[in-house]
Design an enzyme around this catalytic site. Structure first.
Site, PDB file in Angstrom:
ATOM      1  N   ASN A  40       5.153   0.427   3.248  1.00  0.00           N
ATOM      2  CA  ASN A  40       5.010  -0.686   4.209  1.00  0.00           C
ATOM      3  C   ASN A  40       6.293  -0.919   4.998  1.00  0.00           C
ATOM      4  OD1 ASN A  40       3.253  -1.543   1.581  1.00  0.00           O
ATOM      5  ND2 ASN A  40       2.185  -1.934   3.487  1.00  0.00           N
ATOM      6  N   CYS A  73       0.837  -1.195   0.000  1.00  0.00           N
ATOM      7  CA  CYS A  73       0.000   0.000   0.000  1.00  0.00           C
ATOM      8  C   CYS A  73       0.874   1.247   0.000  1.00  0.00           C
ATOM      9  CB  CYS A  73      -0.885   0.036   1.238  1.00  0.00           C
ATOM     10  SG  CYS A  73      -1.900  -1.421   1.435  1.00  0.00           S
ATOM     11  N   THR A  74       0.303   2.328  -0.456  1.00  0.00           N
ATOM     12  CA  THR A  74       0.959   3.633  -0.370  1.00  0.00           C
ATOM     13  C   THR A  74      -0.080   4.634   0.109  1.00  0.00           C
ATOM     14  OG1 THR A  74       2.417   3.092  -2.229  1.00  0.00           O
ATOM     15  CG2 THR A  74       2.203   5.426  -1.653  1.00  0.00           C
ATOM     16  N   ARG A 105       8.842   1.657  -3.114  1.00  0.00           N
ATOM     17  CA  ARG A 105       7.786   2.514  -3.680  1.00  0.00           C
ATOM     18  C   ARG A 105       7.844   3.908  -3.072  1.00  0.00           C
ATOM     19  NH1 ARG A 105       3.768  -0.104  -1.305  1.00  0.00           N
ATOM     20  NH2 ARG A 105       5.207  -1.640  -0.493  1.00  0.00           N
TER      21      ARG A 105
END
Lengths: 245, 101
Positions: A163, A1-2, A176
């Site tokens: 994460n 997730c971001t 990311r």
């Protein structure tokens, strides 16, 4: 997730998130938005899945927004022990929903998310409705390890979480964070709005017309993108993403 | 193909068992339920450590003792209206906490 919380040049807080998970096609088909109402008024809104009663993304109108990013620490049996031995420990998604339902201010939400015992570790990303209200709470099972806040006066006009603990480098094969930071800095504080937050969440590594297969903000696992702004609750929307067409 | 998702109202003034009824009764959702039943089983098998499953059985047998309201009632309501096994609904709702390690 971001997850990203940013303050634009006018002081408005924006919150964007990509939810990345396995079983993408299954989850994409059952993604919904839920307006939890009492006496006909929306108390809070969440993005959820058919059959899922907790919340991993949500907004209390005019107060705050919350997203959950997974934090993997320890062993499965540590989660089980916490569940069995600590009667006060909450499920992560239940705590988010209870906070959306009951916390009346950004500060109360932060305190509740930071210090309620949990069964599993997690990152809570919280945006408020007033200037400089944005934080990443790094949670262990018992309490917050760290609360990292936005500080626009000193140039930190956004905070972001993927994460990994923000004080450590993410692994090279899942970085990311760097492309998200680059996209935010390229957009700039003056360019931040709902549309540009969606564009940042849609960033993919490209070489000409070829999309490269490396971890990025939008990736194969992205099931949905949500954009919120607590001060403008009508902005909240969620799009199912099909990164591979 | 970035599709805005469907939006539903959850009436918190109704009993927890009825919170998700409007969503369950949507024909678009009804169409998805057979797929959901199959995919839920696949997801559970892949995600959850085998050792954890007996704990979930204990929990499901006495849901109200282990899970607070409105969550326990809502899960029962969803199991009733979708026909999906309550134990599977419970596991899917525990997925984050069972797999974040």
């Amino acid at each position: 997730c971001t997850s990203i919380v940013a303050q634009d040049a006018k002081g408005t807080i924006w919150h964007g998130r990509n939810l990345d998970y396995g079983f993408g096609d299954f989850l994409r088909n059952i993604t919904v938005m839920l307006d939890f109402q009492t006496k006909g008024q929306t108390l809070y809104t969440s993005t959820s899945y058919l059959g899922y009663v907790g919340a991993l993304t949500g907004q209390r109108p005019n107060k705050f927004t919350i997203t959950v990013d997974e934090r993997d620490q320890g062993a499965w049996w540590m989660n089980a022990l916490e569940a069995l031995l600590n009667k006060k420990a909450s499920l992560v998604s239940f705590l988010v929903r209870e906070t959306l339902a009951e916390a009346d201010t950004y500060d109360v939400a932060i305190q509740r998310l930071a210090y309620t015992p949990l069964i599993a570790p997690v990152y809570f990303i919280v945006g408020g409705a007033n200037v400089a209200e944005g934080a990443v709470i790094t949670r262990d099972r018992e309490s917050a390890l760290d609360i990292w806040t936005m500080n626009p006066a000193q140039g930190r006009w956004f905070v972001l979480e993927t994460n990994y603990d923000h004080w450590e480098e993410p692994p090279a094969d899942d970085n990311r964070r760097m492309p998200t930071m680059k996209a935010m800095n390229t957009t700039g504080q003056a360019g931040i709005n709902a549309s540009s937050m969606f564009q940042v969440s849609s960033t993919r590594p490209q070489f000409g017309h070829v999309v490269l297969s490396v971890p990025h903000v939008l990736n194969k696992g992205t099931t949905y993108t949500a954009i919120m702004s607590a001060a403008q609750p009508q902005v909240y929307n969620t799009w199912v993403r099909w990164p591979e067409g | 193909r970035d599709v805005p998702v469907k939006r539903y109202v959850v009436n918190l003034d109704a009993a927890p068992e009825e919170h998700f009824l409007p969503m369950c009764q949507d024909p678009d959702i009804l169409e998805l339920i057979p797929m959901l039943k199959k995919d839920a089983k696949d997801m559970i098998t892949s995600l959850v450590p085998e050792e954890v499953l007996p704990l979930v059985d204990i929990l499901t047998a006495d849901l109200d003792q282990y899970l607070p309201q409105p969550f326990a009632g809502e899960m029962r309501g969803i199991a009733n209206c979708t026909g999906i096994d309550l134990g599977e609904i419970v596991i899917l709702n525990l997925a984050y906490d069972l797999t974040a390690f």
